[in-house]
Design a protein around this motif. Structure first.
Motif, PDB file in Angstrom:
ATOM      1  N   THR A   5      -9.336   1.939  -5.076  1.00 40.79           N
ATOM      2  CA  THR A   5     -10.143   1.790  -3.868  1.00 40.79           C
ATOM      3  C   THR A   5     -10.062   0.356  -3.388  1.00 40.79           C
ATOM      4  OG1 THR A   5     -11.678   3.494  -4.649  1.00 40.79           O
ATOM      5  CG2 THR A   5     -12.421   2.080  -2.847  1.00 40.79           C
ATOM      6  N   GLN A   6      -9.654   0.183  -2.144  1.00 41.39           N
ATOM      7  CA  GLN A   6      -9.544  -1.154  -1.575  1.00 41.39           C
ATOM      8  C   GLN A   6     -10.635  -1.376  -0.541  1.00 41.39           C
ATOM      9  OE1 GLN A   6      -4.784  -1.022  -1.263  1.00 41.39           O
ATOM     10  NE2 GLN A   6      -5.673  -3.049  -0.872  1.00 41.39           N
ATOM     11  N   SER A   7     -11.165  -2.591  -0.545  1.00 45.61           N
ATOM     12  CA  SER A   7     -12.178  -2.946   0.448  1.00 45.61           C
ATOM     13  C   SER A   7     -12.028  -4.403   0.853  1.00 45.61           C
ATOM     14  CB  SER A   7     -13.579  -2.692  -0.121  1.00 45.61           C
ATOM     15  OG  SER A   7     -13.813  -3.496  -1.261  1.00 45.61           O
ATOM     16  N   PRO A   8     -12.393  -4.724   2.109  1.00 48.25           N
ATOM     17  CA  PRO A   8     -12.743  -3.779   3.156  1.00 48.25           C
ATOM     18  C   PRO A   8     -11.519  -3.055   3.678  1.00 48.25           C
ATOM     19  CG  PRO A   8     -12.588  -5.972   4.071  1.00 48.25           C
ATOM     20  CD  PRO A   8     -12.360  -6.122   2.591  1.00 48.25           C
ATOM     21  N   GLU A   9     -11.728  -2.038   4.535  1.00 54.44           N
ATOM     22  CA  GLU A   9     -10.591  -1.347   5.140  1.00 54.44           C
ATOM     23  C   GLU A   9      -9.880  -2.248   6.123  1.00 54.44           C
ATOM     24  OE1 GLU A   9     -12.495   3.167   5.006  1.00 54.44           O
ATOM     25  OE2 GLU A   9     -11.686   2.342   6.857  1.00 54.44           O
ATOM     26  N   ALA A  10     -10.655  -3.079   6.810  1.00 52.06           N
ATOM     27  CA  ALA A  10     -10.094  -4.012   7.782  1.00 52.06           C
ATOM     28  C   ALA A  10     -10.890  -5.309   7.731  1.00 52.06           C
ATOM     29  CB  ALA A  10     -10.138  -3.420   9.185  1.00 52.06           C
ATOM     30  N   LEU A  11     -10.207  -6.401   7.993  1.00 53.86           N
ATOM     31  CA  LEU A  11     -10.837  -7.723   7.922  1.00 53.86           C
ATOM     32  C   LEU A  11     -10.235  -8.601   8.999  1.00 53.86           C
ATOM     33  CD1 LEU A  11     -12.710  -9.697   6.382  1.00 53.86           C
ATOM     34  CD2 LEU A  11     -10.763 -10.231   4.911  1.00 53.86           C
ATOM     35  N   ARG A  12     -11.115  -9.206   9.772  1.00 56.16           N
ATOM     36  CA  ARG A  12     -10.645 -10.120  10.813  1.00 56.16           C
ATOM     37  C   ARG A  12     -11.130 -11.509  10.459  1.00 56.16           C
ATOM     38  NH1 ARG A  12     -10.277  -8.949  17.208  1.00 56.16           N
ATOM     39  NH2 ARG A  12      -9.344 -10.925  17.804  1.00 56.16           N
ATOM     40  N   LEU A  13     -10.211 -12.465  10.410  1.00 55.75           N
ATOM     41  CA  LEU A  13     -10.535 -13.842  10.059  1.00 55.75           C
ATOM     42  C   LEU A  13     -10.042 -14.790  11.143  1.00 55.75           C
ATOM     43  CD1 LEU A  13      -9.414 -13.860   6.296  1.00 55.75           C
ATOM     44  CD2 LEU A  13     -11.750 -13.637   7.163  1.00 55.75           C
ATOM     45  N   GLN A  14     -10.702 -15.906  11.243  1.00 55.50           N
ATOM     46  CA  GLN A  14     -10.192 -16.989  12.077  1.00 55.50           C
ATOM     47  C   GLN A  14      -9.202 -17.795  11.229  1.00 55.50           C
ATOM     48  OE1 GLN A  14     -11.432 -15.855  15.344  1.00 55.50           O
ATOM     49  NE2 GLN A  14     -10.991 -18.037  15.492  1.00 55.50           N
ATOM     50  N   GLU A  15      -8.228 -18.377  11.860  1.00 57.74           N
ATOM     51  CA  GLU A  15      -7.283 -19.225  11.155  1.00 57.74           C
ATOM     52  C   GLU A  15      -8.032 -20.281  10.365  1.00 57.74           C
ATOM     53  OE1 GLU A  15      -4.341 -20.907  13.695  1.00 57.74           O
ATOM     54  OE2 GLU A  15      -3.190 -21.790  12.045  1.00 57.74           O
ATOM     55  N   GLY A  16      -7.697 -20.409   9.077  1.00 59.07           N
ATOM     56  CA  GLY A  16      -8.365 -21.380   8.224  1.00 59.07           C
ATOM     57  C   GLY A  16      -9.582 -20.859   7.497  1.00 59.07           C
ATOM     58  N   GLU A  17     -10.026 -19.649   7.832  1.00 66.51           N
ATOM     59  CA  GLU A  17     -11.234 -19.072   7.220  1.00 66.51           C
ATOM     60  C   GLU A  17     -10.841 -18.293   5.967  1.00 66.51           C
ATOM     61  OE1 GLU A  17     -13.136 -16.282   9.779  1.00 66.51           O
ATOM     62  OE2 GLU A  17     -14.783 -15.867   8.381  1.00 66.51           O
ATOM     63  N   GLY A  98       9.143   6.531 -20.700  1.00 70.31           N
ATOM     64  CA  GLY A  98      10.227   5.639 -20.290  1.00 70.31           C
ATOM     65  C   GLY A  98      10.237   5.302 -18.820  1.00 70.31           C
ATOM     66  N   TYR A  99       9.146   5.601 -18.125  1.00 68.55           N
ATOM     67  CA  TYR A  99       9.055   5.205 -16.723  1.00 68.55           C
ATOM     68  C   TYR A  99       7.591   5.087 -16.365  1.00 68.55           C
ATOM     69  CZ  TYR A  99       7.645   9.898 -15.240  1.00 68.55           C
ATOM     70  OH  TYR A  99       6.982  11.066 -15.061  1.00 68.55           O
ATOM     71  N   SER A 100       7.357   4.513 -15.205  1.00 65.72           N
ATOM     72  CA  SER A 100       5.972   4.346 -14.768  1.00 65.72           C
ATOM     73  C   SER A 100       5.844   4.803 -13.331  1.00 65.72           C
ATOM     74  CB  SER A 100       5.556   2.878 -14.884  1.00 65.72           C
ATOM     75  OG  SER A 100       6.393   2.068 -14.096  1.00 65.72           O
ATOM     76  N   THR A 101       4.637   5.183 -12.960  1.00 58.98           N
ATOM     77  CA  THR A 101       4.371   5.581 -11.578  1.00 58.98           C
ATOM     78  C   THR A 101       3.332   4.644 -10.986  1.00 58.98           C
ATOM     79  OG1 THR A 101       2.650   7.119 -12.304  1.00 58.98           O
ATOM     80  CG2 THR A 101       4.881   7.994 -12.041  1.00 58.98           C
ATOM     81  N   LEU A 102       3.346   4.516  -9.691  1.00 60.71           N
ATOM     82  CA  LEU A 102       2.386   3.696  -8.973  1.00 60.71           C
ATOM     83  C   LEU A 102       1.418   4.590  -8.207  1.00 60.71           C
ATOM     84  CD1 LEU A 102       4.568   0.807  -7.446  1.00 60.71           C
ATOM     85  CD2 LEU A 102       3.085   0.718  -9.442  1.00 60.71           C
ATOM     86  N   THR A 103       0.140   4.272  -8.319  1.00 58.79           N
ATOM     87  CA  THR A 103      -0.888   4.913  -7.510  1.00 58.79           C
ATOM     88  C   THR A 103      -1.444   3.853  -6.574  1.00 58.79           C
ATOM     89  OG1 THR A 103      -1.472   6.469  -9.270  1.00 58.79           O
ATOM     90  CG2 THR A 103      -3.079   6.152  -7.507  1.00 58.79           C
ATOM     91  N   PHE A 104      -1.322   4.101  -5.280  1.00 57.75           N
ATOM     92  CA  PHE A 104      -1.680   3.107  -4.277  1.00 57.75           C
ATOM     93  C   PHE A 104      -3.082   3.334  -3.715  1.00 57.75           C
ATOM     94  CE2 PHE A 104       2.014   0.532  -3.162  1.00 57.75           C
ATOM     95  CZ  PHE A 104       3.033   1.202  -3.824  1.00 57.75           C
ATOM     96  N   GLY A 105      -3.730   2.239  -3.340  1.00 57.56           N
ATOM     97  CA  GLY A 105      -4.912   2.301  -2.507  1.00 57.56           C
ATOM     98  C   GLY A 105      -4.483   2.456  -1.055  1.00 57.56           C
ATOM     99  N   LYS A 106      -5.481   2.609  -0.162  1.00 58.99           N
ATOM    100  CA  LYS A 106      -5.165   2.822   1.250  1.00 58.99           C
ATOM    101  C   LYS A 106      -4.909   1.527   2.001  1.00 58.99           C
ATOM    102  CE  LYS A 106      -7.515   7.257   1.594  1.00 58.99           C
ATOM    103  NZ  LYS A 106      -8.519   8.082   2.314  1.00 58.99           N
ATOM    104  N   GLY A 107      -5.194   0.400   1.356  1.00 59.56           N
ATOM    105  CA  GLY A 107      -4.856  -0.874   1.961  1.00 59.56           C
ATOM    106  C   GLY A 107      -5.999  -1.528   2.713  1.00 59.56           C
ATOM    107  N   THR A 108      -5.872  -2.822   2.890  1.00 62.65           N
ATOM    108  CA  THR A 108      -6.767  -3.604   3.744  1.00 62.65           C
ATOM    109  C   THR A 108      -5.932  -4.195   4.861  1.00 62.65           C
ATOM    110  OG1 THR A 108      -8.351  -4.201   2.003  1.00 62.65           O
ATOM    111  CG2 THR A 108      -8.222  -5.654   3.923  1.00 62.65           C
ATOM    112  N   MET A 109      -6.324  -3.904   6.093  1.00 66.43           N
ATOM    113  CA  MET A 109      -5.608  -4.436   7.250  1.00 66.43           C
ATOM    114  C   MET A 109      -6.239  -5.780   7.611  1.00 66.43           C
ATOM    115  SD  MET A 109      -5.086  -2.750  11.018  1.00 66.43           S
ATOM    116  CE  MET A 109      -4.511  -1.227  10.309  1.00 66.43           C
ATOM    117  N   LEU A 110      -5.455  -6.842   7.495  1.00 65.76           N
ATOM    118  CA  LEU A 110      -5.944  -8.195   7.755  1.00 65.76           C
ATOM    119  C   LEU A 110      -5.392  -8.695   9.080  1.00 65.76           C
ATOM    120  CD1 LEU A 110      -7.317 -10.858   6.831  1.00 65.76           C
ATOM    121  CD2 LEU A 110      -5.139 -11.476   5.768  1.00 65.76           C
ATOM    122  N   LEU A 111      -6.290  -9.210   9.905  1.00 62.14           N
ATOM    123  CA  LEU A 111      -5.883  -9.835  11.158  1.00 62.14           C
ATOM    124  C   LEU A 111      -6.422 -11.255  11.177  1.00 62.14           C
ATOM    125  CD1 LEU A 111      -4.600  -9.687  13.966  1.00 62.14           C
ATOM    126  CD2 LEU A 111      -6.798  -8.854  14.826  1.00 62.14           C
TER     127      LEU A 111
END
Lengths: 114, 116
Positions: A5-17, A98-111
Protein backbone atom coordinates in the motif's frame (compact mmCIF):
# COMPACT_ATOMS: atom_id res chain seq x y z
CA UNK A 1 -2.03 -12.57 0.75
CA UNK A 2 0.82 -10.18 -0.03
CA UNK A 3 -0.16 -6.54 0.08
CA UNK A 4 1.64 -3.33 -0.79
CA UNK A 5 0.00 0.00 0.00
CA UNK A 6 1.45 3.32 -1.08
CA UNK A 7 0.49 6.70 0.30
CA UNK A 8 -0.39 9.31 -0.57
CA UNK A 9 -1.92 8.48 -3.96
CA UNK A 10 -0.88 11.89 -5.22
CA UNK A 11 1.38 14.61 -3.84
CA UNK A 12 1.96 18.12 -5.06
CA UNK A 13 5.06 19.95 -3.86
CA UNK A 14 6.65 23.28 -4.53
CA UNK A 15 10.21 23.19 -5.81
CA UNK A 16 12.50 22.85 -2.81
CA UNK A 17 9.76 21.54 -0.50
CA UNK A 18 11.01 18.23 0.96
CA UNK A 19 8.62 15.37 1.71
CA UNK A 20 8.33 11.60 2.03
CA UNK A 21 6.40 8.87 0.25
CA UNK A 22 5.28 5.80 2.17
CA UNK A 23 5.12 2.14 1.20
CA UNK A 24 3.67 -0.25 3.76
CA UNK A 25 3.70 -3.97 3.11
CA UNK A 26 2.67 -7.34 4.39
CA UNK A 27 4.50 -10.25 2.82
CA UNK A 28 5.91 -13.53 3.99
CA UNK A 29 9.45 -14.30 3.00
CA UNK A 30 10.48 -10.83 1.91
CA UNK A 31 13.63 -10.89 -0.16
CA UNK A 32 13.78 -7.24 -1.03
CA UNK A 33 11.89 -4.01 -1.51
CA UNK A 34 12.24 -2.12 -4.76
CA UNK A 35 11.56 1.47 -5.72
CA UNK A 36 10.93 2.42 -9.32
CA UNK A 37 10.17 5.71 -11.03
CA UNK A 38 7.70 5.78 -13.91
CA UNK A 39 7.29 8.72 -16.27
CA UNK A 40 4.10 9.05 -18.34
CA UNK A 41 4.10 6.70 -21.32
CA UNK A 42 7.25 4.91 -20.21
CA UNK A 43 8.20 1.76 -18.36
CA UNK A 44 9.32 1.78 -14.72
CA UNK A 45 12.93 2.85 -14.15
CA UNK A 46 14.83 1.09 -11.36
CA UNK A 47 15.91 3.30 -8.46
CA UNK A 48 16.77 1.25 -5.36
CA UNK A 49 16.67 -2.14 -3.73
CA UNK A 50 16.59 -2.53 0.05
CA UNK A 51 17.12 -5.93 1.61
CA UNK A 52 17.08 -5.54 5.39
CA UNK A 53 15.48 -3.35 8.04
CA UNK A 54 17.62 -0.34 8.81
CA UNK A 55 19.14 -0.21 5.36
CA UNK A 56 19.27 3.14 3.58
CA UNK A 57 20.21 4.06 0.01
CA UNK A 58 20.63 7.45 -1.64
CA UNK A 59 20.64 8.76 -5.17
CA UNK A 60 20.82 12.49 -5.79
CA UNK A 61 17.80 14.01 -4.00
CA UNK A 62 16.25 10.65 -3.14
CA UNK A 63 16.83 8.50 -0.07
CA UNK A 64 15.07 5.21 0.60
CA UNK A 65 14.77 3.61 4.02
CA UNK A 66 13.33 0.29 5.19
CA UNK A 67 11.73 -1.03 8.37
CA UNK A 68 10.08 -4.38 8.97
CA UNK A 69 6.70 -3.03 7.94
CA UNK A 70 7.30 -0.08 5.63
CA UNK A 71 9.65 1.87 3.43
CA UNK A 72 9.97 5.58 2.92
CA UNK A 73 11.22 7.46 -0.10
CA UNK A 74 12.46 10.81 1.09
CA UNK A 75 12.74 13.59 -1.49
CA UNK A 76 14.97 16.48 -0.46
CA UNK A 77 14.61 19.85 -2.18
CA UNK A 78 12.76 18.39 -5.17
CA UNK A 79 12.93 19.85 -8.65
CA UNK A 80 10.26 19.81 -11.37
CA UNK A 81 12.14 17.00 -13.13
CA UNK A 82 11.44 14.77 -10.13
CA UNK A 83 7.78 14.76 -11.14
CA UNK A 84 6.78 11.16 -11.88
CA UNK A 85 4.92 8.22 -10.40
CA UNK A 86 6.98 6.36 -7.81
CA UNK A 87 6.29 2.65 -7.50
CA UNK A 88 7.15 0.38 -4.62
CA UNK A 89 7.39 -3.39 -5.03
CA UNK A 90 8.12 -6.25 -2.66
CA UNK A 91 10.04 -9.25 -3.82
CA UNK A 92 9.48 -12.71 -2.47
CA UNK A 93 10.92 -15.99 -3.46
CA UNK A 94 12.86 -18.93 -2.20
CA UNK A 95 16.08 -20.69 -2.99
CA UNK A 96 13.98 -23.76 -3.83
CA UNK A 97 12.02 -21.98 -6.52
CA UNK A 98 15.09 -20.24 -7.89
CA UNK A 99 13.22 -17.10 -8.86
CA UNK A 100 11.37 -14.23 -7.30
CA UNK A 101 8.23 -12.29 -8.10
CA UNK A 102 7.41 -8.65 -7.55
CA UNK A 103 4.17 -7.40 -6.04
CA UNK A 104 3.65 -3.73 -6.81
CA UNK A 105 1.77 -0.98 -5.04
CA UNK A 106 -0.40 1.40 -7.06
CA UNK A 107 2.14 4.18 -6.85
CA UNK A 108 2.35 7.78 -5.70
CA UNK A 109 2.02 10.42 -8.39
CA UNK A 110 4.36 13.29 -7.53
CA UNK A 111 4.09 16.72 -9.11
CA UNK A 112 6.73 19.32 -8.32
CA UNK A 113 5.84 22.86 -9.32
CA UNK A 114 8.49 25.50 -10.09
CA UNK B 1 24.07 -1.09 -23.52
CA UNK B 2 20.63 -1.53 -25.01
CA UNK B 3 17.73 -1.89 -22.63
CA UNK B 4 14.59 -3.99 -22.89
CA UNK B 5 12.67 -3.25 -26.07
CA UNK B 6 9.04 -3.97 -26.85
CA UNK B 7 6.98 -3.82 -30.01
CA UNK B 8 4.65 -2.49 -31.09
CA UNK B 9 4.60 0.54 -28.83
CA UNK B 10 0.87 0.96 -29.47
CA UNK B 11 -1.74 -1.47 -30.75
CA UNK B 12 -5.38 -0.82 -31.51
CA UNK B 13 -7.48 -3.86 -32.33
CA UNK B 14 -11.09 -4.88 -32.61
CA UNK B 15 -12.80 -7.09 -30.08
CA UNK B 16 -12.36 -10.74 -31.00
CA UNK B 17 -9.08 -10.33 -32.89
CA UNK B 18 -5.82 -11.95 -31.83
CA UNK B 19 -2.76 -9.84 -30.97
CA UNK B 20 0.93 -10.61 -30.50
CA UNK B 21 3.21 -8.50 -28.34
CA UNK B 22 6.96 -8.85 -28.56
CA UNK B 23 9.72 -8.37 -25.99
CA UNK B 24 13.49 -8.28 -26.55
CA UNK B 25 15.26 -8.56 -23.18
CA UNK B 26 18.64 -7.16 -22.28
CA UNK B 27 21.35 -9.32 -23.83
CA UNK B 28 22.50 -12.00 -21.42
CA UNK B 29 19.45 -11.80 -19.17
CA UNK B 30 18.12 -15.28 -18.55
CA UNK B 31 14.94 -14.29 -16.68
CA UNK B 32 12.02 -12.56 -18.39
CA UNK B 33 8.74 -11.35 -16.91
CA UNK B 34 5.47 -10.04 -18.34
CA UNK B 35 3.25 -7.64 -16.40
CA UNK B 36 0.02 -5.80 -17.14
CA UNK B 37 -0.72 -2.27 -15.97
CA UNK B 38 -4.32 -1.14 -16.12
CA UNK B 39 -5.50 2.42 -15.52
CA UNK B 40 -5.54 3.13 -11.81
CA UNK B 41 -4.15 -0.29 -10.96
CA UNK B 42 -0.73 -1.50 -9.98
CA UNK B 43 1.41 -3.71 -12.12
CA UNK B 44 -0.03 -7.21 -12.30
CA UNK B 45 2.34 -10.17 -12.78
CA UNK B 46 1.44 -12.42 -15.70
CA UNK B 47 4.21 -14.92 -16.41
CA UNK B 48 7.88 -15.65 -15.74
CA UNK B 49 10.43 -17.32 -18.01
CA UNK B 50 13.77 -18.81 -17.06
CA UNK B 51 15.47 -19.53 -20.33
CA UNK B 52 12.76 -20.90 -22.60
CA UNK B 53 10.76 -22.46 -19.77
CA UNK B 54 7.86 -20.84 -17.95
CA UNK B 55 7.85 -22.22 -14.41
CA UNK B 56 5.27 -19.68 -13.26
CA UNK B 57 2.22 -18.93 -15.38
CA UNK B 58 0.04 -18.21 -12.38
CA UNK B 59 -0.77 -14.64 -13.36
CA UNK B 60 -2.24 -15.32 -16.79
CA UNK B 61 -5.88 -14.17 -16.41
CA UNK B 62 -7.45 -16.69 -18.77
CA UNK B 63 -6.64 -19.36 -21.34
CA UNK B 64 -6.86 -16.67 -24.02
CA UNK B 65 -3.44 -15.53 -22.86
CA UNK B 66 -0.29 -17.45 -23.77
CA UNK B 67 3.40 -16.70 -24.06
CA UNK B 68 6.50 -18.29 -25.41
CA UNK B 69 10.19 -17.58 -25.42
CA UNK B 70 12.65 -18.82 -28.00
CA UNK B 71 16.42 -19.05 -27.99
CA UNK B 72 16.46 -17.81 -24.42
CA UNK B 73 15.86 -14.35 -25.78
CA UNK B 74 12.79 -12.93 -27.54
CA UNK B 75 9.40 -13.52 -25.97
CA UNK B 76 5.94 -13.18 -27.48
CA UNK B 77 2.74 -12.67 -25.48
CA UNK B 78 -0.35 -13.68 -27.44
CA UNK B 79 -3.89 -12.68 -26.58
CA UNK B 80 -6.56 -14.54 -28.47
CA UNK B 81 -10.11 -13.31 -29.05
CA UNK B 82 -9.34 -9.97 -27.37
CA UNK B 83 -11.90 -8.40 -25.07
CA UNK B 84 -12.27 -4.76 -24.05
CA UNK B 85 -11.08 -5.59 -20.55
CA UNK B 86 -7.74 -6.63 -22.07
CA UNK B 87 -7.00 -2.95 -22.79
CA UNK B 88 -3.94 -2.06 -20.75
CA UNK B 89 -0.21 -1.45 -20.94
CA UNK B 90 1.73 -4.69 -21.21
CA UNK B 91 5.21 -4.43 -19.73
CA UNK B 92 8.13 -6.77 -20.11
CA UNK B 93 11.07 -6.96 -17.72
CA UNK B 94 14.27 -8.95 -17.65
CA UNK B 95 16.92 -9.79 -15.09
CA UNK B 96 20.29 -11.52 -15.11
CA UNK B 97 18.95 -14.42 -13.10
CA UNK B 98 18.88 -15.41 -9.48
CA UNK B 99 20.66 -13.83 -6.54
CA UNK B 100 21.60 -10.37 -5.47
CA UNK B 101 21.79 -8.14 -7.50
CA UNK B 102 21.17 -10.31 -10.54
CA UNK B 103 17.45 -10.51 -9.82
CA UNK B 104 16.85 -6.76 -10.26
CA UNK B 105 14.23 -6.43 -12.95
CA UNK B 106 14.64 -3.87 -15.73
CA UNK B 107 11.57 -2.85 -17.65
CA UNK B 108 10.85 -2.05 -21.25
CA UNK B 109 8.70 0.88 -22.41
CA UNK B 110 5.56 -1.21 -22.72
CA UNK B 111 2.95 -1.88 -25.38
CA UNK B 112 -0.28 0.08 -25.05
CA UNK B 113 -3.14 -2.13 -26.16
CA UNK B 114 -6.57 -0.72 -26.89
CA UNK B 115 -9.39 -3.11 -27.73
CA UNK B 116 -12.35 -1.42 -29.39
Amino acid sequence: EDQVTQSPEALRLQEGESSSLNCSYTVSGLRGLFWYRQDPGKGPEFLFTLYSAGEEKEKERLKATLTKKESFLHITAPKPEDSATYLCAVQKGSMNSGYSTLTFGKGTMLLVSP
Amino acid sequence: GAGVSQSPSNKVTEKGKDVELRCDPISGHTALYWYRQSLGQGLEFLIYFQGNSAPDKSGLPSDRFSAERTGGSVSTLTIQRTQQEDSAVYLCASSLGWGVPQETQYFGPGTRLLVL
